[in-house]
Structure formats: structure tokens, C-alpha cells
Write an enzyme that holds these catalytic residues in place. Structure first.
Site, short mmCIF file in Angstrom:
data_model
loop_
_atom_site.label_atom_id
_atom_site.label_comp_id
_atom_site.label_asym_id
_atom_site.label_seq_id
_atom_site.Cartn_x
_atom_site.Cartn_y
_atom_site.Cartn_z
N SER A 22 0.82 -1.21 0.00
CA SER A 22 0.00 0.00 0.00
C SER A 22 0.86 1.26 0.00
O SER A 22 0.34 2.37 -0.04
CB SER A 22 -0.94 0.00 1.21
OG SER A 22 -0.20 -0.18 2.42
N ASN A 108 -2.26 -2.14 13.26
CA ASN A 108 -3.72 -1.94 13.22
C ASN A 108 -4.16 -0.67 13.94
O ASN A 108 -4.96 0.11 13.40
CB ASN A 108 -4.44 -3.15 13.81
CG ASN A 108 -4.19 -4.41 13.00
OD1 ASN A 108 -3.61 -4.34 11.91
ND2 ASN A 108 -4.60 -5.56 13.51
N HIS A 154 -40.05 23.61 -11.96
CA HIS A 154 -40.14 22.73 -13.14
C HIS A 154 -39.39 23.32 -14.34
O HIS A 154 -39.76 23.09 -15.48
CB HIS A 154 -41.60 22.46 -13.54
CG HIS A 154 -42.47 22.08 -12.39
ND1 HIS A 154 -42.62 20.79 -11.96
CD2 HIS A 154 -43.22 22.85 -11.55
CE1 HIS A 154 -43.44 20.76 -10.91
NE2 HIS A 154 -43.81 22.00 -10.63
N SER A 275 -14.10 25.46 -28.84
CA SER A 275 -14.26 24.19 -29.55
C SER A 275 -13.15 24.08 -30.59
O SER A 275 -12.72 25.07 -31.18
CB SER A 275 -15.63 24.19 -30.23
OG SER A 275 -15.63 23.32 -31.34
N LYS A 281 -17.74 28.90 -30.74
CA LYS A 281 -18.21 28.36 -29.46
C LYS A 281 -17.44 28.85 -28.24
O LYS A 281 -16.23 29.04 -28.27
CB LYS A 281 -18.14 26.82 -29.49
CG LYS A 281 -19.06 26.20 -30.49
CD LYS A 281 -20.40 25.85 -29.91
CE LYS A 281 -20.22 24.88 -28.80
NZ LYS A 281 -21.30 23.94 -28.66
N ASN A 283 -17.52 27.36 -24.45
CA ASN A 283 -18.15 26.24 -23.74
C ASN A 283 -17.97 26.32 -22.22
O ASN A 283 -16.93 26.78 -21.74
CB ASN A 283 -17.56 24.92 -24.23
CG ASN A 283 -17.99 24.60 -25.65
OD1 ASN A 283 -19.06 25.02 -26.07
ND2 ASN A 283 -17.15 23.89 -26.37
N TYR A 315 -9.87 -6.16 12.90
CA TYR A 315 -9.20 -5.67 11.69
C TYR A 315 -9.19 -6.73 10.60
O TYR A 315 -8.98 -7.92 10.85
CB TYR A 315 -7.74 -5.26 12.00
CG TYR A 315 -7.01 -4.82 10.74
CD1 TYR A 315 -7.11 -3.51 10.28
CD2 TYR A 315 -6.27 -5.73 9.98
CE1 TYR A 315 -6.48 -3.12 9.10
CE2 TYR A 315 -5.63 -5.34 8.80
CZ TYR A 315 -5.75 -4.03 8.36
OH TYR A 315 -5.15 -3.66 7.19
N GLN A 320 -7.61 -1.76 4.13
CA GLN A 320 -6.61 -1.02 3.35
C GLN A 320 -7.27 -0.29 2.17
O GLN A 320 -6.75 0.69 1.67
CB GLN A 320 -5.54 -2.00 2.85
CG GLN A 320 -4.42 -1.37 2.05
CD GLN A 320 -3.22 -2.29 1.94
OE1 GLN A 320 -2.54 -2.56 2.93
NE2 GLN A 320 -2.96 -2.79 0.75
N LYS A 323 -8.32 3.81 1.64
CA LYS A 323 -7.45 4.95 1.39
C LYS A 323 -7.62 5.61 0.04
O LYS A 323 -7.81 6.83 -0.05
CB LYS A 323 -6.00 4.54 1.59
CG LYS A 323 -5.72 4.26 3.04
CD LYS A 323 -4.34 3.75 3.32
CE LYS A 323 -4.31 3.19 4.72
NZ LYS A 323 -5.27 2.06 4.94
#
Ligand code: ARG
Length: 469
Positions: A22, A108, A154, A275, A281, A283, A315, A320, A323
Site C-alpha cells: 500500500s 492496526n 419545473h 471548440s 463556441k 463552452n 481488523y 486497506q 485509502k
């Protein structure tokens, strides 16, 4: 060299080692790991579990490692995880004394402590950035107090609203997020160190002392739970998910309001993209990206909940997997909140366009119905009469502002001359003076309240500057 290889006769195969490691991602915990180890060693020395001189040698060794990592002189590599790396480096620097650091401790409780230290800082950073966003929204609201814009339900024009109130609606959402992060900071500020592998330790440790050094507000009361609890990570990712929910709504508004069809706002060139094929354009890539990144944070929430589900006590290596989803969430959250704060700060408001638009779509019809109701017509009837008026306007291509008084009065004799002023956009918004409403006065009170609540949330640690890179 593994911390645990004494029991084995053959070294780990390379593919298993790669799969298991890790360090490639938990190296971010280096500062938390050294900080927690220094506190642990000081406690061991104070309790005479190791000699005070040994403790001092260990602490100096650890501080040297931290300094070298931060200056770039020491590269983090070649170990299973950050805990093995720091310990291995310590032993290579100070010799056998370094091997005493792990007394009365397990990886741990170590990793659970490191993660809490790291996440606690990350919460402080999140709070700091959210406070900046709320401040920016409040500033835009202050400026917007003078203007009126269309309010939607709406996605159809519903009623004119105060433009300040619009920005404050988002400030309210992010204030709730601030609250959530502060509340979870308190809940998670509990130290698991001293739980050892799962069941505590037979050494005479002083957990209270270590707690003070690491500035936790409490110590855990059940070692089995303490080594396997990652609720605080799930909570963090949930809070981040809600921030993203709120941001994605603001993104959607931004994308709509800055389109040619709406034209209410203009994104400054510095925050727009073009673009590759269509030269005309401009964007809204940034709002679209923030909206899109919401999906990956939600994904991490599902990820962490699924990792935690069904784990037997205590544990398990599954943990692990807490993370990468956390680190990606934090990075995404910080970059999205920061870029949106900058964007909102720079956004150009086309106040005349918004004002014009606010009067379209018979948006003051509710005011006409309310006018009748206030003169004694039952609201349901007032609603029907106003509906007729709107239909007349549609058929004759008129608006509520251009409809002659004579026609109002033909449809209902209750109308008097003053109806002509209540259908104006400005007075329509101004009329809604109920607490939390859209009048200037109500919006101003909302603004003061938002600023007060924002000031109440304090950034606890290092002014929100995340000291874990
Ligand atoms: N890398 C491990 C993790 O993140 C550290 C704890 C290892 N503990 C163990 N019993 N293998 O969870």
C-alpha cells in the site's frame, strides 16, 4: 525486509508483494505516521516501558526522517507500507533502539490513528474552503440585492425573485455542509492508539498522555471497535458527496444561465473553453466537469460502504481499501470547491437580461390572484379569474403589464387601478416580505443570518492549511 518475516521460510513472491503493498498510496500518511510514532515513543519513555534515553533517540530519529522526506532528501520507497517504511528507515538510522518503537503497538491501531490524524486535517481544509465559498456567495448576494431575476419551478418561469436570494439559497446548502463537517470532526476526534492489534496491551501504557500529545479530544473505549472503525471515512465521503450534489446543481444553473437561450450570466473568458472545430463556441467545460466529477465521488461512497459491509470483527485487510477512495474524494472535493469559488467570484451578471426575463411568462400572475384574494375573493376563485386573464393575454399577445385596465375590469369588477402596479416585476418580488421570502428586506435579513452562521464555524487547526501534501 518485512516486519513480520520471522515466521516464514520463503520470501514473498514478487507478484504477491506488489498486490499486497500500500506504500504507493499510503505514503501520503508519512507526516501522520511520524507524528503518531513520536507521541507513542514519548509515552513509552515516560512510562519507562523503554528508557527515556531510548525514547529520545527514537524521537530525534523520527524527526530527522520527517525533515528529510519534506526536503526531498529521502524518497519514500521500497517497503510494504508507510509504517514499515518509517520503522525500517529508523532502524537503519539509529540501529537496534529503533526496533523498540513498535512496543505496545500494532500496525492496526497505528493505521487507524494515522488515518484519523489525516482525515481530521482534511476536514479542517474542507471547512476552510467551504467558508470561502459561502463568503463569495454572500458577496454576490449583497450585490444582487438590488436586482430581480426569474425564479423557476419545473424549469418554467414561476415568480420574480431577488437576485441576492438566489445566491443565498446556495449559501444555505454549503452552510449545512460546513455544519456536517464540523459535527463529524467532533465525532471522529477520538484516539484509537493503544488498542494494539485488537485487544489492548499488557504494557502499562498511558493513553491519556498520548491523546494530549496528538490533540485528540477523547480516547476509544473498545479496542476491537477502535482498530476496525472507519465510519469517519464513510462520513467524510458522504459529506463530500452532498457538497458535490449542491455544486452540481449550481453547475447546472450555470450551464443553463450562460447559454445563448438564457443569457443571464456570462462566464469570463479566463474560465471558458472553446471548440476545436466550431470557432464561434464558448463552452462551459468547468461547470460540466464539476458536475461530472460528482459521479466519481458518489462512486467512492458506494465503494467505502461496500468495503465496510459484512466485515467480521476486528481488523481485516479489506480496510486497506479505505485509502484510495478517500484520497481521491478529498482531492476532487478541494479542486471542485476552489474552482467554483473562483468562477462565482468572476461571473458576470447580465442584470438587464434577467430583469426583462423576470417579467416574461406571466410570472406575476400569482400577484394578481393574491390581489383579488386580499379584496375578499376566495383564493380558489381568484386563481380561476387570473387564469382567464392569462388566457386572454396569450390569445391577444399581451402581457400582464400591457393588458389594459378595462379588460381586467371586464373579467372581474373587483379590479381597481392599483392592479397595474402590482403586476410589475419589482413590486412582485418586493411584495413577498415573509421571513425567508424574496423581498429586498427579507433577503437582506437572510444575508445577515448567513454571514453570522458562517462566522460561527471556526477552522480548528492550522487555519485549514492541510499539512499533508
Ligand atoms: N496497510 C495496512 C492498512 O492500510 C496497514 C495495516 C496492516 N495490518 C495488518 N494486520 N496487516 O490497513
Amino acid at each position: 525486509m518485512k516486519l513480520w518475516e520471522g515466521r516464514f521460510t520463503a520470501p514473498m513472491s514478487a507478484d504477491a508483494d506488489t498486490f499486497n503493498e500500500s506504500l504507493s498510496f499510503d505514503k501520503k500518511l508519512y507526516r501522520a505516521d511520524v507524528t503518531a510514532s513520536v507521541a507513542h515513543a514519548e509515552m513509552l519513555g515516560k512510562q519507562n516501558i523503554i528508557s527515556p534515553e531510548e525514547a529520545q533517540t527514537i524521537c530525534e530519529g523520527l524527526k530527522g526522517i520527517l525533515a528529510d522526506i519534506e526536503s526531498g532528501a529521502l524518497e519514500i520507497q521500497g517497503a510494504e507500507d508507510i509504517h514499515s517504511f518509517v520503522e525500517g528507515e529508523l532502524v537503519s538510522r539509529i540501529g537496534d533502539t529503533g526496533k523498540k518503537l513498535h512496543t505496545a503497538r500494532s500496525r492496526n491501531d497505528q493505521v487507524a490513528t494515522d488515518m484519523r490524524l489525516y482525515v481530521r486535517d482534511s476536514i479542517d481544509r474542507a471547512i476552510f474552503l467551504l467558508k470561502e465559498l459561502v463568503e463569495t456567495l454572500s458577496d454576490r448576494a449583497h450585490e444582487g440585492l438590488r436586482y430581480v431575476m426569474p425564479g423557476f419551478t419545473h424549469l418554467r418561469k414561476a415568480q420574480p425573485i431577488n437576485c441576492g436570494q438566489y445566491f443565498l439559497a446556495y449559501a444555505e446548502m454549503f452552510l449545512r455542509d460546513l455544519d456536517r463537517f464540523s459535527a463529524q470532526r467532533e465525532r471522529m476526534n477520538v484516539m484509537p492508539l493503544g488498542s494494539a492489534a485488537l485487544a489492548g496491551t499488557s504494557y502499562p501504557i498511558d493513553r491519556e498522555y498520548t491523546r494530549t500529545l496528538l490533540k485528540f479530544s477523547d480516547i476509544s473505549q473498545n479496542s476491537l471497535d477502535a482498530v476496525s472503525d472507519r465510519d469517519f471515512i464513510a462520513e467524510y465521503i458522504f459529506s463530500a458527496s452532498l457538497v458535490m450534489t449542491h455544486l452540481s446543481r449550481l453547475c447546472e444553473d450555470t450551464i443553463l444561465y450562460t447559454s445563448e437561450e438564457f443569457g443571464y450570466w456570462t462566464i469570463p473568458d479566463e474560465y471558458s473553453t472553446g471548440s476545436s472545430i466550431m470557432p464561434q463556441k464558448k463552452n462551459p467545460d468547468l461547470p460540466e466537469l464539476v458536475r461530472g466529477k460528482t459521479g466519481r465521488v458518489y462512486g467512492h461512497l458506494t465503494g467505502i460502504l461496500t468495503v465496510l459491509k459484512g466485515l467480521p470483527l476486528a481488523y481485516n485487510k479489506d480496510l486497506q481499501e479505505d485509502k484510495e477512495c478517500f484520497f481521491d474524494t478529498e482531492a476532487t472535493l478541494f479542486s471542485c470547491v476552489s474552482i467554483y469559488t473562483a468562477l462565482i467570484k468572476k461571473m458576470q451578471l447580465n442584470v438587464n437580461v434577467m430583469f426583462e426575463a423576470a417579467g416574461e411568462g406571466y410570472s406575476t400572475a400569482t400577484d394578481v390572484a393574491d390581489y383579488l384574494a386580499k379584496k375578499g375573493v376566495p383564493f380558489r376563485d381568484a386563481h380561476a379569474i387570473t387564469g382567464k386573464i392569462v388566457r386572454y393575454c396569450i390569445e391577444h399577445k399581451l402581457t400582464l403589464q400591457t393588458l389594459p385596465l378595462k379588460v381586467f375590469q371586464e373579467i372581474s369588477p373587483v379590479f381597481e387601478k392599483d392592479v397595474l402596479s402590482i403586476v410589475t416585476v419589482r413590486l412582485s418580488a418586493e411584495g413577498r416580505n415573509s421571513v425567508g421570502g424574496s423581498s429586498q428586506e427579507a433577503t437582506r435579513k437572510n444575508l445577515y443570518s448567513v454571514r453570522r452562521r458562517r462566522a460561527r464555524t471556526v477552522v480548528q487547526h492550522r487555519h485549514g492549511k492541510n499539512h499533508h501534501p
